[in-house]
Motif scaffolding. Structure first.
Motif, short mmCIF file in Angstrom:
data_model
loop_
_atom_site.label_atom_id
_atom_site.label_comp_id
_atom_site.label_asym_id
_atom_site.label_seq_id
_atom_site.Cartn_x
_atom_site.Cartn_y
_atom_site.Cartn_z
N GLU B 158 52.78 45.14 32.89
CA GLU B 158 53.60 45.12 34.11
C GLU B 158 53.32 46.35 34.98
O GLU B 158 53.45 46.29 36.19
CB GLU B 158 55.09 45.07 33.75
CG GLU B 158 55.55 43.73 33.21
CD GLU B 158 55.68 42.66 34.28
OE1 GLU B 158 54.92 42.69 35.27
OE2 GLU B 158 56.54 41.78 34.12
N LEU B 159 52.95 47.46 34.33
CA LEU B 159 52.64 48.67 35.10
C LEU B 159 51.45 48.42 36.03
O LEU B 159 51.42 48.88 37.17
CB LEU B 159 52.33 49.84 34.17
CG LEU B 159 53.45 50.29 33.25
CD1 LEU B 159 52.99 51.43 32.36
CD2 LEU B 159 54.66 50.71 34.07
N ALA B 161 50.53 45.42 37.12
CA ALA B 161 50.98 44.46 38.14
C ALA B 161 51.71 45.20 39.26
O ALA B 161 51.46 44.95 40.44
CB ALA B 161 51.89 43.41 37.50
N VAL B 162 52.60 46.13 38.88
CA VAL B 162 53.34 46.89 39.88
C VAL B 162 52.37 47.72 40.73
O VAL B 162 52.47 47.73 41.96
CB VAL B 162 54.37 47.82 39.21
CG1 VAL B 162 54.91 48.82 40.22
CG2 VAL B 162 55.50 47.01 38.60
N ALA B 163 51.42 48.37 40.08
CA ALA B 163 50.48 49.22 40.82
C ALA B 163 49.71 48.39 41.85
O ALA B 163 49.56 48.81 43.00
CB ALA B 163 49.51 49.91 39.85
N ARG B 164 49.26 47.20 41.44
CA ARG B 164 48.55 46.35 42.39
C ARG B 164 49.46 45.98 43.55
O ARG B 164 49.04 45.99 44.71
CB ARG B 164 48.05 45.07 41.72
CG ARG B 164 46.99 45.24 40.66
CD ARG B 164 45.71 45.86 41.17
NE ARG B 164 44.97 45.08 42.13
CZ ARG B 164 44.17 44.05 41.84
NH1 ARG B 164 44.03 43.66 40.60
NH2 ARG B 164 43.50 43.42 42.78
N SER B 165 50.73 45.64 43.24
CA SER B 165 51.66 45.22 44.30
C SER B 165 51.92 46.36 45.27
O SER B 165 52.24 46.14 46.43
CB SER B 165 52.98 44.73 43.69
OG SER B 165 53.79 45.82 43.30
N VAL B 177 46.71 55.10 36.72
CA VAL B 177 47.79 54.61 35.86
C VAL B 177 47.33 54.54 34.40
O VAL B 177 47.87 55.21 33.52
CB VAL B 177 48.31 53.23 36.32
CG1 VAL B 177 49.42 52.74 35.41
CG2 VAL B 177 48.81 53.31 37.76
N ILE B 181 48.12 57.48 31.34
CA ILE B 181 49.11 57.13 30.32
C ILE B 181 48.47 57.07 28.94
O ILE B 181 49.07 57.46 27.93
CB ILE B 181 49.80 55.79 30.65
CG1 ILE B 181 50.49 55.88 32.02
CG2 ILE B 181 50.84 55.43 29.60
CD1 ILE B 181 51.10 54.58 32.48
#
Lengths: 229, 260
Positions: B158-159, B161-165, B177, B181
């Motif tokens: 999900e991290l 996915a969020v970064a792409r968004s 990212v 991490i």
């Protein structure tokens, strides 16, 4: 305005789905594995159906018939996942700065965004040191900092305790109304569906079984969903 | 109490035997090397060229491993498991190093697959310092790729996915990212790979030879010195031991905690 049409197999679910909301957020409910999260991935551009069309705020993001498929980073669709998806190695401020940097915006505005969500005082804390409600607000500040044309919220209230939930629900509903951004909200809670307004669609096994217009079959899930209210 | 004493004793004896076997040789090496012998050994002409060569080749090899291995691990982690492909990549870990050496000769040697092409280009790879690096990378990089792939797989997708968004390109997702991490695990994998490269012997001997100053790394220098001057072999061993110990302490100590 949001208009979704997804057909064919994506992410292990066979879709045959149409969902539209002209005014207010498109609210999606449904059992686990029904395809709600996959649907969000399709809108984000991270999953691609064999046939489909995604129109958000007048912009065509996907149209398989016309060969349109905008890259995820160019869609401008903000996303707040279930666990909020905050980058664990960055402070709240740096999380928001990440969004600003991606869009080539002024990083100095990060604290303003946090302040607008009422969490400026936690700017220098990492996500692990934030409460559930604070995480949600930081995630929302980050999503909005990228100046999205639409907002996707996946179970925005699932990860917070009951007391926080009601306050947060009002806060979110009020923000969504004020922002006037097209939004898709996935929820398990009929109270959320009502608070956010807009149109509720119940999704089961890749199909809409109830779309708020009174049409649709009374499936066990639909019965339960409204009885739980 | 009495009933449990038997098995406990047996387990203690078995475990103790292995523990002793692991610690005693190192202890013998340290105890058996007095400072005078160490100084004399370090004066052996093979020592410092080998130290320099080992540091140079393992550093170059490590950089190559990180540069090439990180994108590979990322690519592997973002796709459904392809078991056969990953097994193929891990093969150099289980294949005896001597076999890797022969295989490298079959590929880059004068009569090897790429031999004629390399000769036409005026390049000769076997028995050069570049061959040392190549042998070290082939046996050690799989260790890094393995742990980096596992580390990337363990991250919450999900991290990304969020970064792409938010507007991040795929390379920004990796650099901004995923790598930060996964950094503690990546450092751990890199250290294990580096240690393996530092100890590389068999593949290097067969593919790069044992030429002082050119291809004679520390392990090869120990092997050569052992034939003439035990003290030099001892001294080099102590040097390698100190380096390895430093690495282990750095890994278990502040470095690993600091970035975690």
């Amino acid at each position: 305005m949001i208009d979704l049409w997804v057909e064919g197999r994506v992410g292990g679910v066979d879709f045959d789905l149409r969902a539209t909301s002209d005014d207010g957020p498109l609210v999606l409910a449904g059992p686990n594995g029904a395809g709600k999260s996959t649907l969000l991935r399709v809108v984000l551009g991270l999953a691609r159906p064999p046939r489909g069309r995604v129109v958000v705020g007048g912009r065509v993001l996907l149209d398989t018939a016309a060969g349109v498929d905008v890259a995820p980073e160019d869609r401008g669709v903000g996303y707040v996942p279930q666990g909020y998806g905050l980058f664990p190695h960055l402070s709240a401020r740096r999380n928001v700065e990440f969004a600003l940097a991606c869009r080539g915006l002024d990083r100095a505005r990060a604290v303003d965004w946090l302040a607008s969500m009422g969490v400026a005082e936690v700017a220098d804390r990492r996500p692990a040191a934030l409460s559930g409600g604070e995480r949600q607000r930081v995630a929302l500040a980050r999503a909005l900092a990228a100046e999205p044309v639409a907002l996707l919220l996946d179970e925005p209230l699932a990860a917070v305790d009951r007391g926080t939930r009601r306050r947060l629900r009002e806060f979110l509903a009020e923000r969504l109304r004020a922002l006037r951004l097209p939004a898709i909200v996935v929820t398990h809670d009929p109270a959320d569906a009502r608070a956010f307004g807009g149109r509720l669609h119940v999704v089961e096994a890749g199909r809409v079984t109830w779309d708020g217009a009174g049409a649709g079959a009374a499936t066990p899930f639909v019965d339960d969903f409204f009885r739980a209210d | 109490m009495l009933r449990r004493a038997g098995p406990k004793l047996l387990a203690g004896a078995l475990g103790g035997t292995l523990a002793a076997l692991l610690v005693l040789p190192i202890a013998a090496l340290v105890v058996g090397t007095d400072p005078a012998a160490l100084r004399a050994g370090l004066a052996h002409p093979a020592v410092w060229p080998a130290v320099r060569l080992s540091l140079l080749t393992t550093t170059v090899g490590l950089l190559a491993t990180l540069l090439l291995g990180t994108p590979l691990a990322w690519w592997l982690s973002r796709r459904p498991r392809r078991r056969w492909f990953e097994v193929l990549l891990e093969l150099p870990i289980v294949v005896p190093p001597a076999v890797v050496g022969v295989a490298l000769l079959m590929l880059f040697g004068r009569q090897g697959l790429f031999g004629p092409a390399l000769a036409d280009a005026g390049l000769r790879l076997p028995f050069t310092s570049a061959a040392v690096v190549l042998a070290q990378v082939v046996v050690s990089a799989p260790l890094y790729v393995q742990s980096a792939t596992a580390a990337f797989r363990g991250l919450d997708p999900e991290l990304f996915a969020v970064a792409r968004s938010l507007g991040a390109t795929p390379s920004r997702v990796l650099l901004g990212v995923a790598i930060p991490i996964a950094l503690p695990a990546l450092i751990g994998g890199a250290a294990v790979a580096w240690a393996r490269a530092l100890g590389e012997f068999g593949a290097t001997l067969l593919f790069a030879g044992n030429l002082p100053g050119r291809t004679q790394t520390l392990p090869l220098a120990i092997y050569t010195a052992l034939e003439s001057d035990l003290r030099a072999a001892q001294a080099i061993s102590v040097v390698l031991l100190v380096v390895a110990l430093g690495l282990l302490l750095a890994l278990r100590g502040p470095l690993a905690r600091g970035v975690a």
